[in-house]
Write a protein that holds these residues in place. Structure first.
Motif, PDB file in Angstrom:
ATOM      1  N   GLU A  99       0.827  -1.206   0.000  1.00  0.00           N
ATOM      2  CA  GLU A  99       0.000   0.000   0.000  1.00  0.00           C
ATOM      3  C   GLU A  99       0.865   1.262   0.000  1.00  0.00           C
ATOM      4  O   GLU A  99       0.559   2.235  -0.695  1.00  0.00           O
ATOM      5  CB  GLU A  99      -0.948   0.004   1.195  1.00  0.00           C
ATOM      6  CG  GLU A  99      -2.078  -0.991   1.047  1.00  0.00           C
ATOM      7  CD  GLU A  99      -2.938  -1.148   2.299  1.00  0.00           C
ATOM      8  OE1 GLU A  99      -2.465  -0.823   3.417  1.00  0.00           O
ATOM      9  OE2 GLU A  99      -4.092  -1.594   2.159  1.00  0.00           O
ATOM     10  N   GLU A 100       1.957   1.243   0.741  1.00  0.00           N
ATOM     11  CA  GLU A 100       2.885   2.381   0.766  1.00  0.00           C
ATOM     12  C   GLU A 100       3.507   2.593  -0.611  1.00  0.00           C
ATOM     13  O   GLU A 100       3.637   3.731  -1.071  1.00  0.00           O
ATOM     14  CB  GLU A 100       3.972   2.167   1.810  1.00  0.00           C
ATOM     15  CG  GLU A 100       3.506   2.339   3.228  1.00  0.00           C
ATOM     16  CD  GLU A 100       4.593   2.037   4.250  1.00  0.00           C
ATOM     17  OE1 GLU A 100       5.794   2.081   3.911  1.00  0.00           O
ATOM     18  OE2 GLU A 100       4.229   1.740   5.405  1.00  0.00           O
ATOM     19  N   GLN A 122       0.943   4.196  -2.906  1.00  0.00           N
ATOM     20  CA  GLN A 122       0.716   5.614  -2.604  1.00  0.00           C
ATOM     21  C   GLN A 122       1.908   6.477  -2.993  1.00  0.00           C
ATOM     22  O   GLN A 122       1.739   7.611  -3.435  1.00  0.00           O
ATOM     23  CB  GLN A 122       0.400   5.779  -1.121  1.00  0.00           C
ATOM     24  CG  GLN A 122      -0.934   5.192  -0.737  1.00  0.00           C
ATOM     25  CD  GLN A 122      -1.156   5.189   0.768  1.00  0.00           C
ATOM     26  OE1 GLN A 122      -0.312   5.628   1.540  1.00  0.00           O
ATOM     27  NE2 GLN A 122      -2.299   4.671   1.195  1.00  0.00           N
ATOM     28  N   LYS A 123       3.092   5.947  -2.859  1.00  0.00           N
ATOM     29  CA  LYS A 123       4.314   6.713  -3.121  1.00  0.00           C
ATOM     30  C   LYS A 123       4.521   6.931  -4.618  1.00  0.00           C
ATOM     31  O   LYS A 123       4.857   8.037  -5.049  1.00  0.00           O
ATOM     32  CB  LYS A 123       5.516   5.994  -2.519  1.00  0.00           C
ATOM     33  CG  LYS A 123       6.799   6.766  -2.595  1.00  0.00           C
ATOM     34  CD  LYS A 123       7.898   6.051  -1.839  1.00  0.00           C
ATOM     35  CE  LYS A 123       9.154   6.877  -1.833  1.00  0.00           C
ATOM     36  NZ  LYS A 123      10.216   6.220  -1.079  1.00  0.00           N
ATOM     37  N   TYR A 142       2.523   5.240  -7.868  1.00  0.00           N
ATOM     38  CA  TYR A 142       1.590   4.264  -8.436  1.00  0.00           C
ATOM     39  C   TYR A 142       2.071   3.741  -9.787  1.00  0.00           C
ATOM     40  O   TYR A 142       1.976   2.551 -10.064  1.00  0.00           O
ATOM     41  CB  TYR A 142       0.195   4.882  -8.563  1.00  0.00           C
ATOM     42  CG  TYR A 142      -0.862   3.884  -8.939  1.00  0.00           C
ATOM     43  CD1 TYR A 142      -1.268   2.904  -8.035  1.00  0.00           C
ATOM     44  CD2 TYR A 142      -1.451   3.902 -10.194  1.00  0.00           C
ATOM     45  CE1 TYR A 142      -2.230   1.974  -8.376  1.00  0.00           C
ATOM     46  CE2 TYR A 142      -2.420   2.984 -10.541  1.00  0.00           C
ATOM     47  CZ  TYR A 142      -2.810   2.023  -9.626  1.00  0.00           C
ATOM     48  OH  TYR A 142      -3.773   1.103  -9.966  1.00  0.00           O
TER      49      TYR A 142
END
Length: 67
Positions: free
Chosen positions: A11-12, A15-16, A18
């Protein structure tokens, strides 16, 4: 690494950056390393709402499990 820790890491990454996340998945799944081809595939993925990274059969499995 356990499931929840792995999920948080993914998920990180999403978000960082895509685009890099998606192109890396495509590269791994399809064994493609050509950056130009990966960029084109990413653009197609982003432009077509019906295109999914995961196989549609997962949706069918989810429906069966949810019943």
């Amino acid at each position: 690494m356990e499931f929840l820790e792995t999920k948080r890491s993914i998920e990180e990454m999403m978000q960082k950056d895509y685009k890099t996340f998606v192109t890396a998945l495509i590269s791994i799944e399809k064994d493609i390393n050509n950056q130009e081809a990966l960029d084109m595939m990413y653009q197609k993925f982003m432009n077509i709402d019906e295109m999914h990274l995961l196989n549609d059969e997962f949706d069918e499995t989810i429906e069966v499990v949810s019943v």
